[in-house]
Motif scaffolding. Structure first.
Motif, PDB file in Angstrom:
ATOM      1  N   TYR B 222      18.200 -20.971   6.637  1.00  0.00           N
ATOM      2  CA  TYR B 222      17.232 -20.537   7.642  1.00  0.00           C
ATOM      3  C   TYR B 222      17.952 -19.973   8.852  1.00  0.00           C
ATOM      4  N   TYR B 223      18.990 -20.689   9.263  1.00  0.00           N
ATOM      5  CA  TYR B 223      19.739 -20.274  10.436  1.00  0.00           C
ATOM      6  C   TYR B 223      20.343 -18.880  10.246  1.00  0.00           C
ATOM      7  N   THR B 224      20.951 -18.671   9.111  1.00  0.00           N
ATOM      8  CA  THR B 224      21.573 -17.353   8.897  1.00  0.00           C
ATOM      9  C   THR B 224      20.522 -16.256   8.847  1.00  0.00           C
ATOM     10  N   ARG B 225      19.430 -16.539   8.171  1.00  0.00           N
ATOM     11  CA  ARG B 225      18.363 -15.531   8.112  1.00  0.00           C
ATOM     12  C   ARG B 225      17.824 -15.218   9.500  1.00  0.00           C
ATOM     13  N   ALA B 229      17.981 -11.703  11.505  1.00  0.00           N
ATOM     14  CA  ALA B 229      16.745 -10.977  11.799  1.00  0.00           C
ATOM     15  C   ALA B 229      16.662 -10.610  13.271  1.00  0.00           C
ATOM     16  N   LEU B 230      17.237 -11.482  14.107  1.00  0.00           N
ATOM     17  CA  LEU B 230      17.101 -11.240  15.546  1.00  0.00           C
ATOM     18  C   LEU B 230      18.125 -10.226  16.044  1.00  0.00           C
ATOM     19  N   LEU B 231      19.301 -10.312  15.580  1.00  0.00           N
ATOM     20  CA  LEU B 231      20.376  -9.469  16.094  1.00  0.00           C
ATOM     21  C   LEU B 231      21.121  -8.810  14.947  1.00  0.00           C
ATOM     22  N   PRO B 232      21.687  -7.671  15.103  1.00  0.00           N
ATOM     23  CA  PRO B 232      21.555  -6.814  16.282  1.00  0.00           C
ATOM     24  C   PRO B 232      20.182  -6.137  16.295  1.00  0.00           C
ATOM     25  N   PRO B 233      19.664  -5.906  17.450  1.00  0.00           N
ATOM     26  CA  PRO B 233      18.279  -5.419  17.567  1.00  0.00           C
ATOM     27  C   PRO B 233      18.085  -4.029  16.981  1.00  0.00           C
ATOM     28  N   THR B 239       9.135  -5.878  13.222  1.00  0.00           N
ATOM     29  CA  THR B 239       8.263  -6.888  12.599  1.00  0.00           C
ATOM     30  C   THR B 239       9.049  -8.136  12.233  1.00  0.00           C
ATOM     31  N   LYS B 240      10.242  -7.891  11.724  1.00  0.00           N
ATOM     32  CA  LYS B 240      11.080  -9.035  11.359  1.00  0.00           C
ATOM     33  C   LYS B 240      11.358  -9.884  12.579  1.00  0.00           C
ATOM     34  N   ARG B 241      11.661  -9.179  13.678  1.00  0.00           N
ATOM     35  CA  ARG B 241      12.032  -9.909  14.877  1.00  0.00           C
ATOM     36  C   ARG B 241      10.857 -10.719  15.401  1.00  0.00           C
ATOM     37  N   ALA B 246       8.201 -15.763  16.203  1.00  0.00           N
ATOM     38  CA  ALA B 246       7.007 -16.563  15.982  1.00  0.00           C
ATOM     39  C   ALA B 246       7.370 -17.865  15.265  1.00  0.00           C
ATOM     40  N   SER B 247       8.287 -17.737  14.340  1.00  0.00           N
ATOM     41  CA  SER B 247       8.712 -18.946  13.621  1.00  0.00           C
ATOM     42  C   SER B 247       9.365 -19.921  14.574  1.00  0.00           C
ATOM     43  N   LEU B 248      10.216 -19.382  15.451  1.00  0.00           N
ATOM     44  CA  LEU B 248      10.864 -20.255  16.427  1.00  0.00           C
ATOM     45  C   LEU B 248       9.842 -20.887  17.357  1.00  0.00           C
ATOM     46  N   ARG B 249       8.817 -20.126  17.648  1.00  0.00           N
ATOM     47  CA  ARG B 249       7.856 -20.595  18.633  1.00  0.00           C
ATOM     48  C   ARG B 249       6.973 -21.701  18.053  1.00  0.00           C
ATOM     49  N   ASN B 250       6.705 -21.613  16.770  1.00  0.00           N
ATOM     50  CA  ASN B 250       5.690 -22.500  16.223  1.00  0.00           C
ATOM     51  C   ASN B 250       6.172 -23.490  15.166  1.00  0.00           C
TER      52      ASN B 250
END
Lengths: 772, 481
Positions: B222-225, B229-233, B239-241, B246-250
């Motif tokens: 999960y961490y690697t994915r 997905a977040l970086l590099p922008p 959408t991925k970002r 959203a996953s981090l938030r919820n």
């Protein structure tokens, strides 16, 4: 001397049907050996040898070897009579044995006159040469040992553990023989070739032997003389023993196929002869009917070695060769708790009741019941009667009452280090309940000079004392109070300032003139009050008594001739025991400057001494690898514990009085059942010397500390399987009964001890890394 | 002297005759004026000397053992000699072991082997007396610590570090796996400084164990994915970002990853700010990282409190950094201040010392000379984020507005001035129908004077047009209303 009636084997052979064939198989060398043995009066050896050399003949006739041996005895009976006469004529020299200078032996033989067998011997000597007769050719020993090793290694797996122990004594004797006859180089070659294969358990002894290089050393060295004069006991099963005898005599039996035909050639014969001589003269086989597989792995340790001197001999006539039979012969011991005088008991109970009323402590009201329960004899052990105890003062003091009350309170309040009783949660079903682990408080000493050989805590944990290599003792108050002695120059008018002014939380006690090896606080006040006296033992051969009221030396006890290694108070004070390099332990009372009892019998230094909790017995651990239990009053040895493969360095009695734990330089801790004298188990795991052992108050846990910078917890009750590499919580346990290992930071742990409330205290000194 | 030609014979004669060689005996004999010692005597003596030395050493070893040491010292040898009834060798002390040096080989007797000697150091008294200060040793002392508490060894400096067996074996087992996600994870958790909340050492230890245990394979993946997905922008699409955020938030169950995420964010911010940060890309990175922080704070299932000390530096860095990329600067600072304000509202109750500490940092950035304008702007925004009181303290009472005003050109309409005006609006709302302050009115004149004094010319001018606002800013709500 009875006249020689031509009764050589040749002479008698017509009388016995089996003799001719036997005669044909006996080589000249064998014959001379036989005669030599005969002339020296080694009847057993002779018989064995004769049986051995005649075995092939008997096999031809389908008889078993025993039968042949029987017949051969009839053959040689005349010779036996004769040789006994020879023996009786010569001045008997106890301790001297068959191995002597060849020249003197020959001379002696010649002087014995005209007996035919002696004539025979002399003639054969002329033929073969004296050197070879007496197996003085160094190479045959090497050859013989190589053969033996090959045979042992090639034997069946079930016999190999049984045969391995033979190698060591034969090696030692061969080596000593070679040295004694001046074959130094051959001896060194022999040593370098074979010593590595003998296993690490013998390394200390082997190293010691390797330092012997001249005949004079063998004569003077104690260990060499023990090897020479005592029989080395080896336990063997019947079948294994038969195989060994068969192989030694014929060179067949027991070895793997393709191992060669055993001894072959002239050299091999001589090697075999040398080996037979060692077996006959210096080994004793403790033949057991039990099968080899039923003997546990470490059992050989208890039954192998130079045991006859390690076991005290009872009356001189009956020699006991087995520690178990010795222990059994000493009868039952009284291992129960010591009785408390009735008045003291009543008074203590009264005080307890009073305090329970005052304190309003709900737990305290049960103290009297607890107390009587603690004093009640436990099942399975015999409690001593008051008359069994060494004499104690008839009256009791206030401090005695306080101590008893405190003892019960401690028992109530202590941390439980035993398995929760199974009655309550039997339905739970998880069978082996784990022991709770202890809390350990470590006291680390810093900036000590040459070293701290000993350190101890008082029972109420108010004081710590350490003896230093620089000959002084240092006291520390662990509570941060100032240590003030009584003043010697106080005014009688102002009794208030009887204590010294100022002061520090530490105090130096100076008086010894050598390293202080042991210190002990007096146990009279128990955990109720700080102790009033301190004992110390030192390399200057004195034991000193220090008053902690005046902070000064009050008595010096002289008597030991050598450094005193250990001192220990009796469980009720007054008496104390010391252990010394002079191979004795002694009992003293504080009011006399000379020893009351001397416990002599150990063959080497007594390293450690401990009182049994009921003060009836004393245990000593010695450098002769044994531990003994002595009757304090009679001064006699009542138990001997054999099993360590190294110096016994420290001991501990379990508070319930049933078990004794001993730690040795073989890095093992042995747990002994005192009543039977048998070893319960051997606990291994330490990787360096073990310095200290302590039982928890319930006797359920053993703590050990040592030079490997660890404190280890052992489960006393668990069976303790051998190496089981189970991974639990990330640590690899080497044994099931090693519950935990707590490493310290470069701190050899010199003392571990439990407080009465089951807190474990450990003391060590920090070795800074730059210090070598 | 026929020594050289005797030697080869001797050596062949005694291949392994112990440590002590006959030659040494002969050397000693020569030193005692006994020449031509016979071979037999020499070798016999050598053997005997060796035996005696062993005897002494065995005896000394007993003293060593009883002294509870594992190194043999000269004191042990002395004790051994004493009990063997031999006069001890005086002049050797265990605390000052002699140093042996090897002599250079003698040209004529090369076969003799090495010769060792004790170095006798020359001591220059004058130098010693002049230079060396004698310090008395402290003397023995003791310290106490818990080696074990109910069987658990506390991780305190007095105890040796726990043997990380678990991790060792885990790493030894896994390197063969293709993705090797675990290589991102350090064996020890990144928390290098215990937060004040978990002051108890036991707690800390438990937490460390916790982190060690729960790095399951799923979480590692999960961490690697997530990070990819977040970086590099630029590489990852929007959408991925947003999905990742959203996953981090919820999502629940990310507690175990929190230390790693926090560290990842911290490192990312440092990395982006370190190299000048002028590029657009860096700006985007920072935005994403701020979003991640925001998401972490938003997640109701995460327990962020122990990691606040690690989260705050990135936020404040972004807020106060002097050279953010122009295109993102305003946005970044605003977001950072929003996050800061959210963080404070969330944690200032449980962590009362937090707002004052942040205030201090911001005030320093605002007032202390030599800071760039963008830093000051960030500080103002931060103050706005903290609240009304902070703004009053910083801009009005602390003289922040005055400092900024003096640095701005009169009439300039830059971001910083605007942000200050925004801050004033926080202090007191602008009136819908402004009534300018009247110069002639005595009360108003007093206000104008005070405005100039407290806020500086620039902002005084701007506030003059709205008397209610000016009063509000200057005196506070109570006075303004």
């Amino acid at each position: 001397m009875s006249t020689a009636s031509a009764s050589t084997p040749e002479g008698t052979s017509p009388a016995n049907p089996s003799a001719p064939s036997a005669e044909s198989t006996i080589s000249p060398t064998d014959r001379t050996i036989l005669e030599y043995l005969r002339s020296k009066g080694y009847k057993g050896a002779e018989k064995e040898f004769l049986a051995a050399v005649e075995k092939p003949a008997s096999d031809d006739k389908g008889k078993n070897p025993e039968a042949t041996a029987a017949t051969s005895t009839t053959v040689s009976s005349e010779e036996l009579v004769k040789s006994e006469a020879v023996q009786s004529q010569r001045p008997s020299r106890p301790g001297e044995n068959a191995l002597r200078e060849p020249a003197t032996a020959l001379q002696e033989l010649a002087s014995l006159g005209n007996s035919t067998n002696v004539q025979n011997l002399i003639s054969s000597i002329d033929a073969v040469g004296a050197e070879e007769i007496l197996s003085l050719d160094p190479t045959d020993k090497q050859e013989g040992f190589r053969e033996l090793e090959a045979w042992v290694d090639g034997s069946l797996d079930m016999y190999r553990p049984e045969f391995r122990p033979i190698l060591f004594p034969i090696f030692c004797h061969f080596y000593l023989d070679l040295i004694q006859y001046g074959f130094k180089e051959a001896a060194i070659r022999f040593y370098t070739e074979f010593s590595p294969s003998l296993g690490p358990s013998h390394s200390a002894t082997l190293h010691h032997l390797s330092t012997l290089l001249l005949p004079a050393h063998v004569q003077n060295d104690e260990l060499a003389q023990r090897f020479r004069n005592e029989k080395y006991t080896i336990r063997m099963s019947r079948s294994g023993f038969d195989l060994l005898v068969g192989w030694l005599t014929e060179g067949v039996g027991g070895e793997a196929t393709g191992q060669g035909e055993g001894f072959s050639g002239e050299k091999g014969k001589r090697g075999r002869a040398a080996m037979l001589r060692v077996v006959n003269n210096h080994l004793r086989f403790d033949v057991t009917p039990s099968s080899t597989t039923s003997v546990s792995l470490n059992a050989w340790e208890e039954s192998t070695g130079l045991l006859s001197s390690a076991i005290p001999q009872a009356n001189g006539n009956a020699t006991l060769t087995n520690p178990n039979s010795f222990n059994a012969s000493k009868g039952e011991l009284k291992l129960g708790p010591a009785p408390v005088p009735e008045e003291l008991r009543a008074e203590a109970e009264r005080v307890m009741r009073e305090q329970a009323m005052m304190d309003r402590d709900p737990g305290a009201q049960y103290d009297p019941q607890l107390y009587s329960k603690a004093l009640a004899p436990q099942p399975g052990v015999v409690a001593p009667s008051p008359s069994d105890l060494p004499p104690y003062p008839p009256s009791f003091k206030t401090i005695d009452v306080k101590r008893e009350v405190e003892r019960v309170r401690d028992a109530r309040k202590r941390i439980r280090l035993e398995r929760p009783s199974t009655h309550g949660a039997a339905s739970q079903g998880h069978a082996p309940r784990n022991l709770p682990l202890p809390s350990i408080c470590a006291y680390t000493l810093h900036d000590v000079g040459e070293g701290v050989p000993c350190c101890t805590f008082s029972m109420d944990t108010s004081l710590m004392a350490a003896g230093f290599s620089e000959s002084y003792i240092r006291l520390w108050s662990l509570k941060g109070e100032k240590l003030k002695g009584y003043r010697s120059d106080f005014q009688s008018s102002s009794i208030k300032d009887v204590r010294e002014k100022g002061g520090d939380t530490t105090r130096k006690l100076i008086g010894h003139s050598g390293p202080v090896y042991s210190v002990a606080f007096d146990p009279v006040s128990g955990s109720a009050a700080p102790p009033r006296y301190l004992l110390s033992a030192s390399a200057d051969a004195t034991t000193r008594l220090w008053s902690l009221d005046t902070m000064s030396n009050v008595a010096a006890y002289r008597g030991h001739q050598n450094p005193v290694w250990d001192v220990q108070w009796g469980p009720m004070g007054i008496y104390f025991a010391t252990a010394s390099r002079d191979r004795t332990a002694r009992l003293w009372s504080t009011d006399r400057t000379s020893a009351l009892r001397v416990y002599a019998g150990h063959l080497s230094d007594v390293n450690s001494v401990r009182f049994h909790p009921n003060s009836l017995y004393l245990a000593t651990g010695s450098s002769d690898w044994t531990t003994r239990l002595w009757d304090v009053q009679k001064g006699s040895c009542v138990r001997v514990f054999i099993g360590h493969q190294g110096i016994v360095s420290t001991l501990a009695f379990s508070p319930d009085g049933r078990y004794l734990a001993s730690a040795g330089e073989d890095l093992a801790i042995n747990l002994w059942d005192i009543g039977s004298g048998r070893r319960i188990k051997k606990m291994t795991g330490h990787t360096a010397s073990i310095y200290s052992l302590a039982f928890s108050a319930e006797s359920s846990m053993l703590i050990s500390g040592g030079a490997d910078w660890t404190v280890r917890c052992w489960d006393v009750e668990s069976a303790g399987g051998p190496l089981t590499k189970t991974r639990e919580n990330g640590c690899v346990l080497s044994r099931t009964d090693l519950m935990a290992t707590f490493p310290t930071k470069r701190t050899p742990v010199i003392n571990v001890q439990f407080t009465p409330r089951n807190l474990c205290l450990a003391a060590g000194l920090y070795l800074s890394p730059e210090q070598r | 002297m026929n020594k050289p030609n005797m030697k080869p014979r001797l050596h062949s004669h005694q291949p392994t005759a112990g440590v002590f060689k006959a030659d040494s005996i002969r050397d000693v004999a020569e030193s005692l004026n006994i020449v031509n010692l016979p071979d037999v005597v020499a070798s016999a003596l050598a053997s005997d000397v060796e035996y005696r030395i062993h005897q002494v050493i065995e005896e000394a070893a007993r003293f060593m053992r009883h002294a509870k040491r594992t190194t043999l010292t000269t004191a042990d040898i002395d004790q051994a000699l004493r009990v063997l009834n031999i006069e001890p060798l005086y002049g050797h002390f265990p605390h000052n072991p002699p140093v042996f040096r090897r002599a250079p080989p003698h040209p004529q007797t090369t076969a003799a082997g090495s010769v060792y000697f004790i170095e006798d150091e020359e001591i220059d008294f004058e130098r010693v007396l002049r230079e060396e200060k004698l310090t008395l040793p402290k003397g023995p002392r003791w310290t106490a610590h818990w080696l074990a508490v109910e069987g658990v060894q506390p991780l305190i400096p007095e105890n040796p570090p726990a043997i990380p067996k678990d991790i060792d074996t885990e790493q030894a087992v896994k390197p063969g796996s293709p993705s090797r996600p675990h290589s991102v994870f350090p064996p020890t958790p990144p928390s290098d400084r215990p937060s004040p909340i978990q002051a108890a050492k036991k707690q800390q230890q438990q937490q460390q164990q916790l982190v060690k245990q729960v790095l399951s394979r799923e979480l590692q993946l999960y961490y690697t994915r997530l990070t990819s997905a977040l970086l590099p922008p630029s590489a990852s699409d929007l959408t991925k970002r947003t999905a990742a955020l959203a996953s981090l938030r919820n999502d629940a169950g990310l507690q175990a990853l929190l230390p790693y995420l926090v560290r990842w964010v911290g490192e990312g911010v440092v990395g982006a700010l370190k190299n000048g940060v002028q590029s657009d890309n860096d700006g985007q990175v920072l935005e994403v990282l701020l979003d991640v922080i925001g998401a972490l704070l938003d997640n109701p299932t995460l327990f962020v409190e122990p990691y606040l000390h690690q989260l705050l530096p990135p936020i404040l860095s972004i807020l106060l950094h002097s050279s953010l990329p122009d295109s993102h600067a305003v946005n970044l600072r605003t977001t950072a201040s929003h996050i800061l304000s959210r963080l404070l509202t969330q944690y200032s109750t449980t962590y009362p010392s937090l707002p004052p500490r942040i205030m201090k940092t911001l005030l320093l950035a605002l007032i202390s000379p030599g800071k760039s304008r963008s830093t000051r702007e960030g500080a103002v925004r931060g103050l706005v984020g903290i609240g009304k009181e902070a703004v009053r303290k910083g801009l009005v009472e602390g003289g922040g507005a005055k400092v900024i005003g003096s640095e701005c050109m009169p009439g300039e309409d830059s971001g910083i001035a605007e942000s200050v005006m925004d801050a004033f609006r926080v202090l007191h709302p602008q009136s819908s129908s402004p009534v300018p302050l009247d110069q002639s009115n005595q009360a108003d004149a007093e206000i104008i004077r005070q405005l100039g004094e407290v806020l500086g010319e620039l902002f005084a001018d701007r506030l003059m047009s709205d008397s209610a606002w000016a009063r509000g800013v200057l005196i506070g709500d109570a006075a303004g209303l």
